[in-house]
Enzyme design. Structure first.
Site, mmCIF file in Angstrom:
data_model
loop_
_atom_site.group_PDB
_atom_site.id
_atom_site.type_symbol
_atom_site.label_atom_id
_atom_site.label_comp_id
_atom_site.label_asym_id
_atom_site.label_seq_id
_atom_site.Cartn_x
_atom_site.Cartn_y
_atom_site.Cartn_z
ATOM 1 N N ASP A 46 126.852 75.192 58.447
ATOM 2 C CA ASP A 46 127.995 74.341 58.822
ATOM 3 C C ASP A 46 129.143 74.529 57.830
ATOM 4 O OD1 ASP A 46 126.961 72.964 56.673
ATOM 5 O OD2 ASP A 46 126.822 71.022 57.692
ATOM 6 N N SER A 47 128.930 75.413 56.825
ATOM 7 C CA SER A 47 130.035 75.855 55.970
ATOM 8 C C SER A 47 131.071 76.585 56.821
ATOM 9 C CB SER A 47 129.519 76.775 54.856
ATOM 10 O OG SER A 47 128.647 77.759 55.371
ATOM 11 N N ASP A 85 122.225 75.670 61.455
ATOM 12 C CA ASP A 85 122.396 74.508 60.575
ATOM 13 C C ASP A 85 122.817 73.308 61.422
ATOM 14 O OD1 ASP A 85 122.447 73.295 58.130
ATOM 15 O OD2 ASP A 85 124.315 74.236 57.444
ATOM 16 N N LYS A 115 118.099 74.068 60.253
ATOM 17 C CA LYS A 115 118.105 73.514 58.893
ATOM 18 C C LYS A 115 118.721 72.123 58.955
ATOM 19 C CE LYS A 115 121.162 74.689 55.497
ATOM 20 N NZ LYS A 115 121.754 73.379 55.160
ATOM 21 N N GLU A 117 119.867 68.653 56.279
ATOM 22 C CA GLU A 117 120.040 68.165 54.908
ATOM 23 C C GLU A 117 119.330 66.826 54.723
ATOM 24 O OE1 GLU A 117 124.200 68.091 53.827
ATOM 25 O OE2 GLU A 117 124.469 70.189 54.413
ATOM 26 N N GLU A 184 120.008 72.956 46.369
ATOM 27 C CA GLU A 184 121.422 73.240 46.081
ATOM 28 C C GLU A 184 121.892 72.512 44.835
ATOM 29 O OE1 GLU A 184 124.200 73.209 49.351
ATOM 30 O OE2 GLU A 184 125.930 73.256 48.005
HETATM 31 O O1 KIV Z 1 126.235 75.525 55.394
HETATM 32 C C1 KIV Z 1 125.833 76.325 54.548
HETATM 33 O O2 KIV Z 1 126.373 77.423 54.376
HETATM 34 C C2 KIV Z 1 124.682 75.938 53.736
HETATM 35 C C3 KIV Z 1 124.279 76.850 52.636
HETATM 36 C C4 KIV Z 1 125.230 76.781 51.521
HETATM 37 C C5 KIV Z 1 122.895 76.617 52.197
HETATM 38 O O3 KIV Z 1 124.121 74.920 53.969
#
Ligand code: KIV
Length: 281
Positions: A46-47, A85, A115, A117, A184
């Site tokens: 989600d970056s 994510d 993934k 969080e 992280e």
């Molecule tokens: O969204 C992302 O890129 C991440 C990584 C930095 C692990 O969660």
């Protein structure tokens, strides 16, 4: 093509002491390039919000954007494991929707895993998704979706009490059946301790070299994103500079009439050209 990476292969790598390599991708061209390297896992992170869409916070992307980009990555990737994510809105805003949304990553976008969080209801949500048959990667330490609650983008687990909580959370995610966990922005000795305690692989980002694997945001390591750069980012190449240079040269050649030259243009048979000129008088 080398063999497809499976969850089993990721577990095996920890057992064999082989490092697990993870990078992010959000589109077809970069995902194709990454898939031709030794990267094991491609995370559609989600970056995306920060490095591609120009948004301030990862909480500003939702399922629509994430699925759109995950589908592009899936089209490109033939070998690596693809992890989607889960965006904030898909499980933290309403945990009862988590399984439905995790399934969309798998069924609509073709992801191999998701993934999520750490947050208050993380264990229930992770357990539900695992029970639905979808592999889950956890994420503890600095969790950007809830960074405000953690006092901002700061190293987490610096004192013994905070460190113990991160260990507990990572261990609990293992207990819920997660196949790996991202650590992280935590002190390296804490990450080393967690890596020893867990039977599932730890993937570090700003967590030192003792983790079982490492992840970076691809745009950071390629020098494609310069709005901010955390200490843990190493820039291996400076693509922004190369891109800027290419575009500047293009502009200069267009202005001077040097581009396009004959080798980038289409000719016409002389006879046809003369006919056209006569007809066009
Ligand atoms: O969204 C992302 O890129 C991440 C990584 C930095 C692990 O969660």
């Amino acid at each position: 093509m080398s063999q497809r990476v499976t969850i089993e292969r990721i577990r095996e790598k920890k057992k064999n002491g082989e490092k697990i390599i993870v990078l992010t991708a959000y589109d077809y061209p970069l995902a194709s390039l990454i898939d031709r390297t030794d990267v094991d896992i491609i995370l559609v992170g989600d970056s995306l919000a920060n490095v591609v869409l120009g948004l301030e916070s990862t909480t500003q992307v939702g399922m629509t954007e994430m699925l759109h980009h995950a589908k592009a990555v899936r089209r490109a990737v033939k070998r690596a494991l693809v992890v989607g994510d889960m965006p904030f809105e898909s499980y933290q805003a309403d945990p009862s929707m988590a399984v439905v949304n995790a399934r969309r990553f798998v069924e609509e976008a073709g992801c191999d895993a998701v993934k999520l969080e750490w947050f208050d209801e993380c264990l229930k949500v992770a357990g539900d998704i695992v029970r639905a048959g979808i592999p889950v990667m956890g994420h503890v330490g600095l969790t950007p979706q809830t960074a405000q609650k953690l006092g901002g983008f700061k190293v987490q687990g610096k004192d013994a009490a905070a460190a113990r909580e991160i260990i507990r959370n990572a261990k609990a995610l293992e207990g819920k059946g997660c196949f790996s966990v991202v650590l992280e922005c935590i002190p390296s000795p804490l990450a080393a301790m967690i890596t020893k305690k867990l039977s599932i692989p730890t993937i570090g980002i700003g967590a030192g070299k003792e983790c079982d694997g490492q992840v970076l945001v691809t745009h950071d390591l390629l020098g494609l994103f310069d709005r901010f750069r955390p200490k843990f980012v190493k820039q291996y190449v400076h693509l922004n500079d190369s891109i800027q240079e290419g575009i500047t040269r293009f502009c200069a050649e267009v202005k001077k009439g040097q581009f396009p030259d004959a080798s980038h243009s289409y000719a016409m048979e002389q006879g046809e050209l003369e006919r056209l000129e006569r007809q066009n008088k």
